[in-house]
Structure formats: structure tokens, C-alpha cells
Design a protein around this motif. Structure first.
Motif, PDB file in Angstrom:
ATOM      1  N   UNK A 152      15.560  26.026 -15.517  1.00  0.00           N
ATOM      2  CA  UNK A 152      17.020  26.091 -15.415  1.00  0.00           C
ATOM      3  C   UNK A 152      17.347  27.345 -14.624  1.00  0.00           C
ATOM      4  N   UNK A 153      18.144  27.216 -13.588  1.00  0.00           N
ATOM      5  CA  UNK A 153      18.613  28.380 -12.842  1.00  0.00           C
ATOM      6  C   UNK A 153      20.090  28.169 -12.527  1.00  0.00           C
ATOM      7  N   UNK A 154      20.826  29.247 -12.497  1.00  0.00           N
ATOM      8  CA  UNK A 154      22.253  29.069 -12.271  1.00  0.00           C
ATOM      9  C   UNK A 154      22.972  30.358 -11.959  1.00  0.00           C
ATOM     10  N   UNK A 155      24.220  30.198 -11.588  1.00  0.00           N
ATOM     11  CA  UNK A 155      25.056  31.338 -11.227  1.00  0.00           C
ATOM     12  C   UNK A 155      26.503  31.007 -11.567  1.00  0.00           C
ATOM     13  N   UNK A 156      27.185  31.943 -12.201  1.00  0.00           N
ATOM     14  CA  UNK A 156      28.630  31.840 -12.403  1.00  0.00           C
ATOM     15  C   UNK A 156      29.276  32.679 -11.313  1.00  0.00           C
ATOM     16  N   UNK A 157      29.807  32.017 -10.311  1.00  0.00           N
ATOM     17  CA  UNK A 157      30.428  32.644  -9.154  1.00  0.00           C
ATOM     18  C   UNK A 157      31.823  33.109  -9.575  1.00  0.00           C
ATOM     19  N   UNK A 158      31.971  34.395  -9.843  1.00  0.00           N
ATOM     20  CA  UNK A 158      33.226  34.922 -10.366  1.00  0.00           C
ATOM     21  C   UNK A 158      34.362  34.806  -9.364  1.00  0.00           C
ATOM     22  N   UNK A 159      34.081  35.125  -8.121  1.00  0.00           N
ATOM     23  CA  UNK A 159      35.146  35.134  -7.116  1.00  0.00           C
ATOM     24  C   UNK A 159      35.756  33.746  -6.948  1.00  0.00           C
ATOM     25  N   UNK A 160      34.930  32.719  -7.013  1.00  0.00           N
ATOM     26  CA  UNK A 160      35.414  31.348  -6.848  1.00  0.00           C
ATOM     27  C   UNK A 160      35.591  30.613  -8.169  1.00  0.00           C
ATOM     28  N   UNK A 161      35.296  31.288  -9.292  1.00  0.00           N
ATOM     29  CA  UNK A 161      35.430  30.678 -10.620  1.00  0.00           C
ATOM     30  C   UNK A 161      34.726  29.327 -10.663  1.00  0.00           C
ATOM     31  N   UNK A 162      33.458  29.360 -10.354  1.00  0.00           N
ATOM     32  CA  UNK A 162      32.675  28.134 -10.215  1.00  0.00           C
ATOM     33  C   UNK A 162      31.277  28.341 -10.774  1.00  0.00           C
ATOM     34  N   UNK A 163      30.793  27.377 -11.529  1.00  0.00           N
ATOM     35  CA  UNK A 163      29.414  27.415 -12.037  1.00  0.00           C
ATOM     36  C   UNK A 163      28.538  26.538 -11.161  1.00  0.00           C
ATOM     37  N   UNK A 164      27.370  27.067 -10.803  1.00  0.00           N
ATOM     38  CA  UNK A 164      26.394  26.296 -10.027  1.00  0.00           C
ATOM     39  C   UNK A 164      25.042  26.400 -10.734  1.00  0.00           C
ATOM     40  N   UNK A 165      24.475  25.265 -11.072  1.00  0.00           N
ATOM     41  CA  UNK A 165      23.253  25.220 -11.879  1.00  0.00           C
ATOM     42  C   UNK A 165      22.280  24.223 -11.251  1.00  0.00           C
ATOM     43  N   UNK A 166      20.996  24.562 -11.315  1.00  0.00           N
ATOM     44  CA  UNK A 166      19.943  23.625 -10.924  1.00  0.00           C
ATOM     45  C   UNK A 166      19.022  23.414 -12.126  1.00  0.00           C
ATOM     46  N   UNK A 167      18.930  22.178 -12.555  1.00  0.00           N
ATOM     47  CA  UNK A 167      18.040  21.811 -13.657  1.00  0.00           C
ATOM     48  C   UNK A 167      16.871  21.030 -13.072  1.00  0.00           C
ATOM     49  N   UNK A 168      15.681  21.531 -13.298  1.00  0.00           N
ATOM     50  CA  UNK A 168      14.477  20.870 -12.788  1.00  0.00           C
ATOM     51  C   UNK A 168      13.756  20.189 -13.942  1.00  0.00           C
ATOM     52  N   UNK A 169      13.311  18.984 -13.707  1.00  0.00           N
ATOM     53  CA  UNK A 169      12.536  18.248 -14.705  1.00  0.00           C
ATOM     54  C   UNK A 169      11.193  17.831 -14.102  1.00  0.00           C
ATOM     55  N   UNK A 170      10.362  17.217 -14.904  1.00  0.00           N
ATOM     56  CA  UNK A 170       9.079  16.748 -14.374  1.00  0.00           C
ATOM     57  C   UNK A 170       9.226  15.453 -13.578  1.00  0.00           C
ATOM     58  N   UNK A 171      10.496  14.999 -13.384  1.00  0.00           N
ATOM     59  CA  UNK A 171      10.736  13.799 -12.583  1.00  0.00           C
ATOM     60  C   UNK A 171      11.738  14.024 -11.451  1.00  0.00           C
ATOM     61  N   UNK A 172      12.180  15.268 -11.280  1.00  0.00           N
ATOM     62  CA  UNK A 172      13.160  15.529 -10.234  1.00  0.00           C
ATOM     63  C   UNK A 172      14.012  16.732 -10.567  1.00  0.00           C
ATOM     64  N   UNK A 173      15.238  16.735 -10.077  1.00  0.00           N
ATOM     65  CA  UNK A 173      16.142  17.856 -10.322  1.00  0.00           C
ATOM     66  C   UNK A 173      17.583  17.372 -10.250  1.00  0.00           C
ATOM     67  N   UNK A 174      18.486  18.171 -10.822  1.00  0.00           N
ATOM     68  CA  UNK A 174      19.921  17.877 -10.765  1.00  0.00           C
ATOM     69  C   UNK A 174      20.656  19.153 -10.383  1.00  0.00           C
ATOM     70  N   UNK A 175      21.426  19.087  -9.317  1.00  0.00           N
ATOM     71  CA  UNK A 175      22.305  20.189  -8.925  1.00  0.00           C
ATOM     72  C   UNK A 175      23.667  19.947  -9.571  1.00  0.00           C
ATOM     73  N   UNK A 176      24.150  20.934 -10.318  1.00  0.00           N
ATOM     74  CA  UNK A 176      25.409  20.807 -11.059  1.00  0.00           C
ATOM     75  C   UNK A 176      26.390  21.854 -10.535  1.00  0.00           C
ATOM     76  N   UNK A 177      27.573  21.405 -10.257  1.00  0.00           N
ATOM     77  CA  UNK A 177      28.635  22.298  -9.800  1.00  0.00           C
ATOM     78  C   UNK A 177      29.866  22.015 -10.638  1.00  0.00           C
ATOM     79  N   UNK A 178      30.440  23.037 -11.267  1.00  0.00           N
ATOM     80  CA  UNK A 178      31.563  22.811 -12.157  1.00  0.00           C
ATOM     81  C   UNK A 178      32.700  23.780 -11.948  1.00  0.00           C
TER      82      UNK A 178
END
Length: 826
Positions: free
Chosen positions: A159-185
């Protein structure tokens, strides 16, 4: 006709008086150049009006300092805020360790549940119960509504991620043994919508999003039910009591579909409903976009329809367009003021709180309670608490010039004055206002009947409001909104005060928050005295001549002194401070009221021993806000070393006190009582303490860098507000103050105290005259400033001064040190 002839024949001396110094003074201009002099011809009048317009333009130009004489902020905000972003290099497994988003009403958090599930938490700050019977912390509690799970196809491996304060945005990358999911909230700053963009790779295209409805049960009741079920008779006595008290459970939520939208309808037995609406849009290559809206209505049952309407409003708008609009508010929010120091970790903590409050409260939306918009289902404190929590949260906002988020509370006070009056027992008539400790967003909070309990909640909140008004000097709001509110709040004390045989005014048994009750309770005496003095001062300043003015003055002159003993201020009469405790309610006269202060020589020793006796009393009673409070009190004494020491203690509390039941978490979220009860106020209170080390403005004096430790060699701030209506900026380099700028927003008397004995003073870019400045020595300067004037104080000549305010160089190892970041020193 010539201009010279016009000036000589019709307005003698005009040309001689048309100087730069006179043009800077509007009163002088009006006196020298009236609107309608007695000219004899139409042509002369036309010429006069043309010249008058020209002079007005010159006046506007000359009323501001030349561009090269103005202090200016040079901040690349995106770059500066990026060094404070929260960063994750490992997965958050609980709510308080994950990214958090909000728009002052809606909130969302993200954390991992197990090897195959993430939780996207949802919250709305005004989703509350409205029962009229039972303990308010349960009957009027915040209520959960539900959350989403993101199920991965494979096992989560990183799991890796960043809470971008200036843009008030969360960006996360979840890696699994079958792929990955990029999450932006994001939680949209304008629209009542929570948005998540999910982009999978590999076999994660089979990821699943599911809504999990939660029953609308008061978190304190849920906590009690669970503890009794798990421990039986061994459960805590308070939980057994809560679980056995009659409680009407709300019905289960009902899932349905309204058009294209999925909805969850939660009806309430007290009336009204909560509606959660969502839509999941499939995008190319297995991507999905989640759009969620939450509404609450009472007593009407319109929440579901309202939530659906929010989604319909943005249905045709692209995600990127929504993001672009979302950023506008945040990019305008941050530059309201600036602060930077060479303690990078402390600087980061401060700016994360600025973000947190922008996410947690907003004018026209919700005020900040113990959780903000981030819902936690299992806590005993799911309410607005006004015996300390809310007040501490709001202290720093006024100085920080963040008035829109501050007004999340103060506008509600204006709007709910009739409710605050209706909270009072009939015996108080309709001339008093008050509330109890538990206060929902509606402000329906009955004042204690019979034996007096917590009586100072509203008056303390009025002081928070006054901190803002002292800085804005909004005369209309002060006289039309605040004065009536403060008057009715003080009237409550006038109603129950008693006159003793000694001829003095006393208070009967009232409570000092979390200590207990006693006569002449210092908590209430301090607030009562402050309220009376403020009413008298406002009445005098604005010529109100209120009928109660003589009574206020009389009570103020005869109000009993604060009870004290050899250790300083007591809790109340015959009630010494003799137990380690986190609360400093018995020291309110020192902080935040500054009724007792170090400019009163007779009180300096009393202040020192009172604070020392409280914060160092043996035991384990201190919590996070104890150390931020101690830092503030030492800053007010001018002791920067101790102030900084207590702020450091606050940030390292779990390291220094590993068994303390409170904890400051890696995201700056804070919990108490076995580290499970969220309370937002404690991290926010640190900001006020930090500000007091850099800027103080109590007692009609602006103090610049009054409590700075030797280790903070490089500091600067810009656009911070001081009492009296002043915008202040300052720079300290290599341990020495180099520059102070003061802009007058209201034309109030101005005294500036610096730690530099001699400074050059310039007003609107020109060296101050003897008529504009009085230097009283020891770094104190009394300045005569008209509204709009800007005074600049420099250690050298203005032409040689560096008037730029820019970020202090960061310590690289301390950047992005919050979050779960293995690469930073947490």
C-alpha cells in the motif's frame, strides 16, 4: 483660465497644501477641498470637479505604500504544501491512520480491513439523532450511515499513498498478487458529493465495490452494548449503566433504487431521515468511478431525494472538471496567511491542521465537533462538546485569518440565538441564553435545571467569537449580532449570582469542567468577569448606552476575587487543585482570557506558580491538550524555551508517556480513553500555542516573536491578524528580528512590541514623522495609523531591506513525516 489662477482666486493655498503627506489623509483632503465651494460660474465648477476627481485618484494611489516598499509573500504554494503532504509506505489498518478528506459537511477516510478488503468510510457532520429523552450524548448523538468496501481479487501485498494537501486529494496505489488498483479520492469542495476514481490493472479488473449499511445507533450505546455482551458483569460500570438505560433503537436502513441511483434510507424514530445515494460508473479498461452523496433532514423525510438530486446535478460533468472546480476553493484558502519555521516537523503539523479544519468545517455547513465529518461508530463522544473541545478547536483560526471556516460556528451562534434563549428554564425569563455541555448542530441543548452544573459553555464560546471580532473590527456585527448574544449570556450569570454579607458578588456552586463543583468557581468567575468587561468596553466604544450598563459596572467592581492559596489559583472556594488533571479550566483567567497577565507585576509570581503547580502535579492526568495549554501559558509569560519544550512533549507524547491513555497518531488524528475515542480539538489547539510564540495581541499591544526558543532561528509569518484590526507580517533570521509589517484595517490605536530596541519605522513607504510615532524604549512603538496605512519596521534602511516573505528552508529528513511513512522520522 489657468490652474494657478483657479487655485489662487477661488481656493487660496490649495496648491501649497496639495502635498503627498496631505493626500495620504482623507480627513485632511476633505477639510482642504470641500465638495461645493462657492464658485461664481458654471465653467469654474466643471474645472473644480475635474480637479477634485484627479486628486481623489491621487489620494487612492498615495494611500498605499509604493510597490517596492511593500512586504510581499513569495510562496510556490503547490511546492510548499507538498513538503507537508501525508505519505504512506505501508497500509493503514485503522481509521485514524488513513487518509482523510472533507468539505466541511461530508467526510471520507480510507484504510485496509484485511488481505482482500479496503474500507471507504463515509460521514456527514449533521447526521444526528433528535430524541428528547435520555442522556444527550446518546439521545442527540451523531449517527453512522454506512461505508463501502473495495474487494480485491488478489491478496494485498503493498500500500502506498499520498494525501495531497494543496489539492485536497488522496492518491493511493494498492498492489496485490494479481495486479494493482490506483485510487484517487476527493470530497468536493462545492458539491455535496464524495468521489473516488478506481483504475485497476491485471486481474484486479474484477475488483468489487459494495455498500455496507450501518444501523443508526448512537456510538456510545453501541460501545456499551458491545462491552456488556463481551464482558458481562466485568464491563465498566458506566457501560453497564448506558446499556441498561431505556433506548429506542432506530429501524434498520432500507436499500432501494431511485432511477439510476442506489439509495439507503435510514428513518429515525424521532422523525426525519438520513439518505445515502450512490452510483458506480463503469469506465474503460475495468475502471470504476464512485459518486456518493449523503443528506440528513429533520423533521421532514426528504434526505433521500436531496441526496439523489446532488448526484443528478453533476451527472454529465467529467471527473477532471469536477476536480478542477474542487481545487479552486482550496487554492484560495491556503494563502489567507502564511507561517514557516525551521522546525520542519512542527511546521508540517501546523499546516496539516489548517487542512484539517478546511476539510472539517465551513461557513454555512457544520461546526467542528469531536469527530468532524469523519464518522467513527464506536466512541462515547460522538457529539459537539462545549466544556472544552469545541472552544479549543477554534482558537487559532482568527489569528490565522481563516475566517470562513471560523464562521462555521459563529454564524450558527448568530442564527440560533432564539434557540439558545429557548434552552433556558422558564425561571430565567427570555433575557438569558445558555446551553449545556452536549450541543448538536441544531444547538438544542437544555441549560441545567435545579442544581447548577456546567454553566460557562456559551460564555466561553462567546470568547472564541470575540477573538475573531477583535481582529475584524466589524462594528455592525459586533453591535447587532455579538452584543445581544453576549448580553444574554452574561444575564444568565446575573440571574444566579448572589450578594454576600461582605457586600461582594459571589457565585453559588457551579462546575469547573471535569473537576467538580464549588462556590466562587474560578472557571465561571473568569468568564463572568471577562463577559462584564467586554460588554462595558463595547458599550463605550460604540456609544450604545445600554440600560444595564450601570449594573454591569457595579457587579464588575464588586465581583469577588479569584480563590487562591499558596500554590496559586484554586478550583473554587475551599477547593484546591490537588489531583493531576488534563483540564486547566481553573486557569482560564491566565489563558485564554489574559485577564491575569505578566504586564501586571503583582501577578507574575502568581501566574508562574499556578501554571507550574498544575502541569507538574504528580500523576498521570495530563493529556495532549494539557501540554499545548502549558506551551501557550509559558508563551504568554515570554518563556519560549518551556513553550517549545511542551510542544515537543505533545508531539512525542506516546514516546515519553507510553502508558498514557491518549495518543497523537501518525496522521495527527488524536484519541483518548484507551486510544479509541476521537477528539479533534487537541491537535488543533497546538496551532494556537504555536501562534502565541510568534504573535500576541492581548491588552491593546501587538507583540512580535514574544516567546520564541533559541533553537528557532529562522521564522516568518504573513497576513496574520491581531486584535484591534491589524494584519501583521514578520521575519526573523539567524535568531534576530529583521522585519515587521503592520497594516491597519480599522484605524485603531496601535502599539507594536518587538525584541529589537531600535528599529526604523516607515509608514506607507516614507519615514515616520515625530507626529506618527512614539518610541517608548525596549522595542515598543506607538504608531498613529489611519485605516489602510501600512507601517514597516526594519533593522536597517527600508531601501536596503529584504521585504520578501518566503518559506524557511526545510530539513529534508523531516519533510512528509506524517502518515505511515517509513522514509521519514515519525
Amino acid at each position: 483660465m489657468s490652474f494657478q489662477k483657479f487655485g489662487t482666486e477661488n481656493h487660496p493655498g490649495f496648491l501649497q497644501t496639495l502635498s503627498l503627506s496631505n493626500l495620504r489623509s482623507l480627513p485632511t483632503f476633505v477639510e482642504l477641498f470641500p465638495k461645493s465651494p462657492p464658485f461664481k460660474t458654471f465653467e469654474m465648477n466643471v474645472v473644480f470637479q475635474a480637479v477634485r476627481c484627479l486628486v481623489l485618484l491621487l489620494l487612492l494611489f498615495c494611500s498605499s505604500p509604493p510597490a517596492d516598499a511593500q512586504v510581499r509573500t513569495e510562496v510556490d504554494w503547490a511546492e510548499f504544501m507538498a513538503r507537508h503532504d501525508l505519505v504512506w509506505t505501508r497500509a493503514p489498518m485503522v481509521w485514524h491512520d488513513g487518509p482523510f478528506l472533507g468539505n466541511g459537511m461530508l467526510g471520507s477516510m480510507l484504510h485496509q480491513l484485511d488481505d482482500h478488503h479496503l474500507r471507504i468510510s463515509l460521514g456527514r457532520a449533521d447526521v444526528e439523532d433528535h430524541k428528547t429523552k435520555g442522556a444527550p450524548f446518546i439521545s442527540q448523538s451523531r449517527l453512522p450511515n454506512g461505508y463501502f468496501t473495495l474487494k480485491t481479487s488478489g491478496k494485498i501485498t503493498s500500500f502506498s499513498g499520498r494525501l495531497d494537501l494543496y489539492n485536497a486529494e488522496a492518491r493511493v496505489r494498492v498492489t496485490t498478487d494479481k495486479g494493482a488498483i490506483e485510487i484517487r479520492g476527493i470530497v468536493h469542495s462545492d458539491d455535496m458529493v464524495i468521489l473516488y476514481d478506481l483504475k485497476p490493472t491485471g486481474d484486479e479488473v474484477a475488483m468489487e465495490l459494495d455498500f455496507v449499511p450501518l444501523k443508526a445507533i448512537a456510538p456510545a450505546r453501541l460501545q456499551a452494548d458491545q462491552e456488556v455482551a463481551a464482558k458481562g458483569d466485568k464491563a465498566h460500570s458506566s457501560r453497564k449503566k448506558w446499556a441498561s438505560t431505556p433506548y429506542k433503537y432506530n429501524p434498520d436502513p432500507v436499500l432501494a433504487k431511485v432511477g439510476r441511483y442506489q439509495v439507503s434510507r435510514q428513518t429515525l424514530v424521532a422523525g426525519g431521515e438520513t439518505g445515502t445515494a450512490w452510483i458506480i460508473k463503469d469506465r474503460p479498461e475495468g475502471a470504476k468511478q464512485l459518486f456518493v452523496s449523503i443528506e440528513h433532514s429533520f423533521p421532514e423525510a426528504t434526505a433521500v431525494d436531496d441526496a439523489v438530486e446532488h448526484l443528478k446535478k453533476i451527472d454529465d460533468e467529467s471527473f477532471e472538471s469536477l476536480v478542477k472546480r474542487h481545487r479552486v476553493w482550496w487554492h484560495n484558502y491556503y494563502p489567507k496567511s502564511f507561517l514557516s519555521l525551521d522546525d520542519t516537523r512542527m511546521e508540517s503539523f501546523y499546516w496539516i491542521q489548517v487542512y484539517k479544519f478546511g476539510a472539517g468545517a465551513r461557513k454555512g455547513r457544520a461546526f467542528m465537533d469531536t469527530m468532524g465529518p469523519w464518522m467513527v461508530e464506536n466512541t462515547a463522544w460522538a457529539n459537539g462538546w462545549f466544556n472544552l473541545n469545541t472552544q479549543l478547536s477554534y482558537w487559532f483560526l482568527s489569528t490565522a485569518n481563516r475566517l470562513e471556516v471560523a464562521d462555521s460556528l459563529f454564524t450558527k451562534l448568530d442564527e440560533n440565538l432564539p434557540t439558545l434563549v429557548a434552552n433556558m428554564p422558564a425561571a430565567y425569563g427570555k433575557q438569558c441564553a445558555g446551553m449545556s455541555t452536549i450541543v448538536p448542530q441544531t444547538f438544542v441543548s437544555k441549560f441545567p435545571r435545579g442544581k447548577l452544573g456546567f454553566t460557562g459553555e456559551l460564555l466561553w464560546t462567546c470568547h472564541d467569537y470575540w477573538l475573531m471580532l477583535e481582529r475584524t473590527m466589524d462594528s455592525e456585527r459586533i453591535t447587532n449580532k455579538f452584543f445581544p448574544l453576549l448580553k444574554k449570556s452574561v444575564n444568565t450569570y446575573l440571574h444566579f449570582m448572589v450578594e454576600g454579607k461582605d457586600g461582594l458578588i459571589h457565585l453559588p456552586h457551579t462546575r469547573s469542567p471535569e473537576y467538580g463543583a464549588g462556590e466562587d468557581c474560578n472557571f465561571n468567575l473568569a468568564l463572568f468577569r471577562w463577559g462584564l468587561r467586554t460588554l462595558v468596553a463595547i458599550d463605550k466604544r460604540y456609544g450604545i448606552n445600554d440600560p444595564l450598563l450601570p449594573k454591569w459596572k457595579d457587579v464588575l467592581s464588586r465581583l469577588v476575587d479569584y480563590p487562591k492559596n499558596e500554590n496559586g489559583f484554586m478550583v473554587a472556594k475551599d477547593f484546591p487543585f490537588e489531583q493531576s488533571h488534563r483540564h486547566y479550566s481553573h486557569l482560564m483567567m491566565i489563558y485564554p482570557l489574559c485577564e491575569i497577565n505578566i504586564e501586571q507585576p503583582e501577578n507574575r509570581d502568581l501566574i508562574a506558580k499556578s501554571v507550574d503547580h498544575w502541569i507538574n502535579y504528580p500523576g498521570r492526568g495530563n493529556a495532549g491538550y494539557s501540554w499545548s495549554g502549558a506551551a501557550a501559558m509559558y508563551a504568554l509569560q515570554g518563556d519560549g524555551e518551556k513553550a517549545a519544550g511542551y510542544l515537543d512533549t505533545f508531539l512525542r507524547m506516546q514516546e515519553i508517556y507510553p502508558n498514557n491513555p491518549a495518543m497523537i497518531h501518525p496522521t495527527t488524528m488524536y484519541t483518548e480513553t484507551n486510544r479509541i475515542q476521537p477528539v479533534t480539538e487537541t491537535p488543533l489547539s497546538l496551532c494556537d500555542s504555536l501562534q502565541l510564540m510568534l504573535l500576541q495581541s492581548w491588552g491593546d499591544k501587538i507583540r512580535v516573536f514574544p516567546g520564541v526558543p533559541a533553537s528557532w532561528k529562522n521564522l516568518c509569518f504573513d497576513g496574520m491578524l491581531a486584535a484591534g484590526g491589524f494584519k501583521v507580517s514578520a521575519v526573523r533570521t539567524d535568531g534576530k528580528t529583521q522585519l515587521v509589517s503592520v497594516e491597519s484595517l480599522a484605524g485603531s490605536p496601535c502599539i507594536v512590541q518587538t525584541d529589537v530596541a531600535e528599529m526604523n519605522v516607515y509608514i506607507n513607504g516614507v519615514a515616520a514623522t515625530e507626529q506618527q510615532i512614539m518610541h517608548s524604549g525596549e522595542g515598543a512603538f506607538e504608531l498613529k495609523l489611519n485605516k489602510g496605512d501600512v507601517a514597516v519596521l526594519t533593522v536597517g534602511e527600508l531601501k536596503d531591506a529584504d521585504l520578501r516573505i518566503k518559506p524557511v528552508a526545510a530539513t529534508k529528513a523531516k519533510q512528509n513525516s506524517f502518515g505511515l511513512n517509513n522514509g521519514a522520522s515519525n
